[in-house]
Every structure is written in C-alpha cells, then in structure tokens.
Design a protein around this motif. Structure first.
Motif: not given
Lengths: 336, 276, 80
Positions: A256, A258-259, A261, A263, A332-336, B36, B91, C1-3, C5, C24
């Motif tokens: 979850g 990892a999805m 972003g 820790d 917060l959920p991140r994309i990077c 990343t 972000d 840049m972009c995560l 999974v 999940n």
C-alpha cells in the motif's frame, strides 16, 4: 427521536435523558452514577499518580479494527501504560454535531464500555456539548486518565544508556494504512485492520520481568515509529540505531505504501509499544511479550549508542547507513 | 523484507562493480535522471557502498523541482477564486510559490483536494457540477498520458467544469540540454524506468550516438540500480555506447504505443521561456 | 519522476480492472494497456495500468545477471 438535537446539549430534560439512556446505561459505576459535579477518588497510600489527556477527531469514526469510542479509551490508557502506570479512572468529554445519529452514538459509547471493562478502568466523570451543524465533524471525544505508578517505577528517556536494546511489540503502519484506505479520493480496499488496542498488558509484562531493566516505553501514534524514535533520541540525548531488516511491516502495508509513495515508518499506529530495555534482560522480555497475543510479532529492532546524540540511524537492508528523520509535513499520496 | 537471494545478488553486484571501477581511467559522474531513483538511492544508502570512482548526480526528474515558481503562482491565484476546486497530487501541496502554497491556501478556505489519479479529479467534476475542477498536470511522460485520458473522458461525459493546468515536462530535451551545457559533466545516465515504459528506448538514442555516453534504462529496486551501474561500467570497458534496458520486466524497446498516441493527440510540446 | 508498482489483474470490467497489490485491491484504468487481461501483471501509476509486466522476465532477472556476468568474464579472458 433518531438524531441529536441542540436541546440534547442544553442541560435540560433531553440532556438528562441522553446522559442516563446513553452514557450511564453503558458506563455505569458507583462514582459515575452519583452524577455529581466531580468524582471523588481515594488517593493511593504510596506510589505516585500519572495523569494524561488526548482528543480524538478521527475521520472516519468507524473503521476496520475499531472506532472513535474504543480509540478514545485505548489512546489515553496507552499513554498511562507506557509511563508505567496502572490506569484507574477516565474522564470523557463529547462534542457532538447537531443531527448526529443517536444509534451511532450508542454504538460508540458501547464500544467505550467494552474497551474500559476489558482494561479494568472506569469512566468516572464526563461532559456532553452539542454544537450546530457543520461546527464539528460529527463527533469529537476528549478523554483524560489517572493511573497509579507503583513505587520503584521510574521510566524516562533520561534512563537510556548505550548498549540498551530497542524492542517493538508488532507490525508497523497498520492503523495508518487502514485509515488511508477509507479516505475519499484514495478508495482502495485492504485486508489491513487498525491495530487499535491496549498496550497495558505488554507494558505490565515487561515491568514484571524487572522494572529497573525497563528504561522507558512509548506508544508510537501519529508520525509513526520514526517520529517516536527521534523524540526518544533527543530527550535521552543518545543515538538510536535501528535495522531496516528487523522492522516488522505487513506485506499489504508495504505494498500500500509503495502504491501511495509513503513510508510505513511514518504511518500512525494505535496499539503498539516501543520499549528500550537493558541488554541483559532483553531476550527474556522479548519472549514474555511474544506469549501475549498482541505481542506475538514483538522483536528487537536495534540498540542505543552514545553518539551522534539526538539522531536516529537506520541501517538499510543493503547494509548502508542513513539518518531517519522525523515526519515532515502531512502524509500525502505522491506520484514521484 | 529481503531474502537471502536478494542480499547475495547485492553482494555479487557490489563486488563486480568494484572490480570494473578499477579499470576506469578517471572517475565517472553518473546522473540518475529520475527523482524516484534519487529517493531509492537515498533510502537504500547505495552511495556509501559504491567505489570512490563512481559519483551519482541527481537529475531534473522531480515534477516538483522542475515546476516554475510562476506556474505555482498561477495555481495559487486559481485556488483563490471562488467556485474552484484544485485537484492535485500530494507532491505539490507543500511547495511554496513566490508568495504562498496550496497548503496555506487550503488553511484559508480554498478547496484543494489531493487525488491519487486524474480519474479521481474527473469524478470530482461529476460530483460538483457547479464548481470548476482544475487538475494540476504535473509529471513527465509517465503521468501525462493519464491526464490525456482524463481530458478525453471529460469530453465524452460532457463534463464542461473540468480543466487541466498542464505543467507536464518531457525528458529527452532535458537530457540534450544537460549534455550541451559546458558546465555540466555527465559521463552516463541511469535512465528513468517508468518514463521509458511509455517512450521506449528510441527517443534516447541520441545520448549514445551523438554524445557517446552510456544510457541504461533502470528499474527502482536497489538491485536494479546496482545492475544499471554495472552495465554502464561494461559499456565503458568495451568503449561501445548504447541505450540498454536493464528494466526488462517493464520496458519494451517500442514503449507503450497507445500512451504515445495519447501524448501526441492531446499535448503540444512547447519550450517554456527561460527554461530548456 | 514517477512511482509505479506491479499488480495482478484479478477482475476486468470493460476498461477498468481490479488489481491486487500485495493484498490491497484498487480500481485502475486499462485504457493505456488495452491488451491487458485477467491474470496479467501490470505496472500501475496514478490509477492507470501503464505497461504490461513480463512476469517471466521478473523471475529471470537474477538468473540473467549471472549469465551476463559470466559472458562478460569470458569476453575479458578472450580479449585479455
């Protein structure tokens, strides 16, 4: 009447009906039932008192693994338990939004009673206020608690010495992830439940082995294990060195995070204990914890070093070392 | 968390890298383009385990750092308008513009909704037809196609209250700018694995053919990154420059044609004044 | 840049799929990977499947490295 109205908070007949039918019905005990302005408590002949308070504003108020009611009991009880105290008495203050469902309030207070009786504490005094729609988000609860600290118990970060071992009672980030999954806009289903629960049995078990060998204890809630370890390192003016490999995290919490972003070391917990204990009793304390259901995943995650003071070092799975800082800002959920 | 096999592979990779690094005439400055990768390198502590001859440089691949303050100020002024909901990835929330941040604006009552996907922003538009939902399009070629799909869906569902402020950036021109900048010395690239799941390897051939630098498209596990570094060292040993794919489980040479089509159809690439 | 999974597709309904990420489950769009089907592994970024994952490749990564290291060594001996 199905919903709370402003009159329920006005001190009049409806207010008294609410107190009797919802609160006293569930939380009844000799001290509370007198419904006086204050509960009169006998002071212990020896030992000292511990006193703690916490407010609960969690959203959603019902979540997998618990609800705002039992959380309000466990939160304050855990603060007392990690201070070496045996919790005795709680206060409970409710601030309820106009229109809140009466049946949900009953469910929440029942959950408080179950948690309190399971631990052996009594809610001896309380208060209820009702505010207009939108002035509060459904329901806020504040609890305060008093506990007895037996003689000879003197826990504090100041006791922590180099060589002491760091023990955690179970997997990390469960509560945080379970709540994130409920958040609007994230919408994912997870098998992970909140670990919302009492750490009293765990704390008492460690103290029973040898009270002088337990340096200090904490329950890592908001900000996660990383923030709690940093507080301990700073307050104890020591360095805490933990091993990433040894820190237990459920695969679903890892996945979850990892999805999103995030820790797991920064996700909240609501029923975990961190203890710093002397090295020669660490094994014994670990096995004692592991025999208790809520401590079955207990493990040793690191140890105390002299320097660098006030710092937490993480030995990564790769074998390198880096500083583990406190939580910065919001999660917060991140994309990077 | 890590099984014995994974640790054994790390040990072997580090030994191979150390041996290969000794054969280098001079130290290598390897840039990991992607933010990343930078996070993965920092969190795993790889830098401390690499031989001195190898230096890792952080590249421009973080959607926040490449967002111009002027764009952020535009976002902040949009957030101040009544009837606007800003939908953004987490972000950007804390990033300060020249005078404020979304986090601060939210505290002052602006409607800022953190989303996990552009499709979630679309649902906001459907749910609040009387509000204007502005999706902040940040990120590179990995994220831009998802914004494009949201725009397509908005048109299909006639959601006229959905708009996008596009701050998306593209990677190849950024690498070309770095390679032509006399002040910047880069000997090789650890290429962004997820951008290349979309673009494939072809758009980066110029790095090897024109500028004679290795370019290895790499995954994000520490073992991927170490393997990527090892492949760079092999190119230096053979003095043959190529774009290689280490991240084979997710990157095909041709990339993702469907996503490339969305990029072409919904975006027009412009160079921002003052930038690359 | 972009995560991003990896996740396994456990349900498909038109252009959306339910994917399993370490237990999940989340809805993701398959618009960018129309060829993806039930049981496939996909790479997920910001609510979208952005690429198919070659599961066989994922398993072989370790084996391939040994093979490479071996090949490079032979090359070296051959040249040395």
């Amino acid at each position: 009447m199905d919903n709370i109205v402003l009159a329920h908070g006005s001190g009049g007949r409806l207010h008294h009906e609410l107190i009797n039918e919802v609160f006293r019905a569930q939380l009844s005990n000799p001290r509370l039932d007198q419904l006086l302005d204050a509960a009169i408590l006998d002071l212990p002949s020896e030992g000292r008192l511990a006193f703690s308070t916490d407010s609960f504003v969690i959203d959603p108020i019902f979540f997998p693994g618990g609800d705002i009611g039992c959380l309000a009991v466990y939160g304050t009880v855990n603060d007392l338990a990690v201070s070496g105290a045996i919790p005795r008495y709680l206060s409970a203050g409710f601030i309820i939004e106009e229109g809140f469902s009466l049946s949900e309030l009953k469910t929440i207070v029942t959950s408080m009673r179950q948690a309190a009786s399971q631990i052996g504490v009594e809610v001896v005094t309380g208060d209820t206020k009702v505010v207009g729609r939108g002035q509060v988000d459904k329901l806020f609860i504040n609890t305060a608690g008093i506990g007895l600290v037996p003689a000879g118990i003197n826990l504090s970060p100041g006791q922590v010495q180099s060589g002491d071992q760091i023990i955690i009672s179970g997997t990390l980030g469960d509560h945080g992830l379970a709540i994130l999954a409920q958040r609007e806009g994230l919408a994912f289903s997870t098998p992970v439940k909140s670990d919302c629960g009492s750490v009293l049995r765990l704390a008492q078990a460690l103290l029973k082995v040898d009270p002088t060998a337990v340096r200090c204890m904490r329950d890592p809630t908001r900000g996660g294990l990383a923030t709690t370890l940093n507080e301990l390192a700073q307050q104890g003016a020591v360095c805490l060195k933990v091993e990433e490999d040894r820190i237990p995290v459920l695969p679903a919490v890892q996945g979850g995070c990892a999805m999103l972003g995030m820790d797991p070391l920064y996700l909240a917990n609501e029923g975990k204990l961190v203890a710093i204990v002397s090295p020669d009793r660490a094994d014994e304390m670990l096995s004692v914890l592991q025999q208790i259901p809520e401590g079955q995943n207990a493990c040793r995650i690191g140890e105390v070093q002299e320097a660098p003071r006030g710092i937490v070092l993480l030995r990564t799975a790769l074998g390198a070392e880096r500083v583990l800082g406190m939580l910065e800002g919001e999660l917060l959920p991140r994309i990077c | 968390m890590w099984d014995r096999v994974e640790k054994e592979k790390v040990r072997k990779l580090l030994t191979e890298i150390a041996t290969a690094a000794q054969a280098l005439e001079q130290p290598l400055a390897i840039m990991e383009v992607c933010g990343t990768h930078t996070v993965a390198i920092a969190q795993s502590g790889i830098r401390d385990l690499l031989p001195a001859q190898i230096r890792l440089l952080s590249g421009p691949g973080c959607p926040v750092c490449v967002t111009d303050a002027r764009d952020l100020d535009k976002v902040i002024s949009l957030a101040e308008r009544p009837g606007v909901i800003i939908a953004t990835y987490g972000d950007l929330v804390r990033v300060p513009g020249s005078r404020s941040s979304l986090q601060e604006k939210r505290g002052q009552g602006a409607r800022v909704q953190v989303v996990y996907s552009a499709l979630d922003a679309l649902e906001l538009a459907a749910k609040y037809p009387e509000q204007e939902v502005v999706m902040l399009g940040i990120g590179f070629e990995t994220t831009a196609p998802t914004t494009a799909v949201a725009v397509e869906q908005a048109r299909k569902r006639r959601l006229t209250n959905f708009s996008v402020l596009s701050m998306h950036k593209v990677v190849p021109p950024a690498l070309r700018a770095l390679l032509t900048d006399p002040e910047v010395k880069i000997d090789a690239f650890i290429n962004p694995g997820h951008v290349c799941t979309i673009l494939g390897s072809e758009p980066f051939n110029f790095v090897a053919q024109e500028f004679h630098r290795p370019c290895v498209i790499t995954g994000f596990e520490p073992t991927d990154i170490l393997e990527g570094i090892w492949m760079i060292l092999q190119q230096y040993r053979r003095q043959q420059w190529q774009v290689e794919i280490q991240y084979r489980r997710a990157v095909q040479p041709q990339g993702n044609p469907v996503a490339q089509e969305y990029l072409a159809r919904y975006f027009q690439s412009v160079s921002v004044p003052g930038e690359v | 840049m972009c995560l991003a999974v990896p996740g396994k597709i456990v349900e498909v309904h038109e252009t959306m799929a339910t994917v399993d990420i370490a237990g999940n489950k989340r809805q993701v769009s398959l618009i960018l990977t129309p060829e993806a089907q039930l049981g496939d592994y996909v790479l997920i970024h910001a609510g979208f499947a952005i690429q198919m994952i070659d599961e066989k490749e994922a398993q072989e990564t370790l084996a391939l490295f040994e093979e490479w290291a071996e090949k490079e060594r032979q090359l070296e001996e051959g040249l040395g």
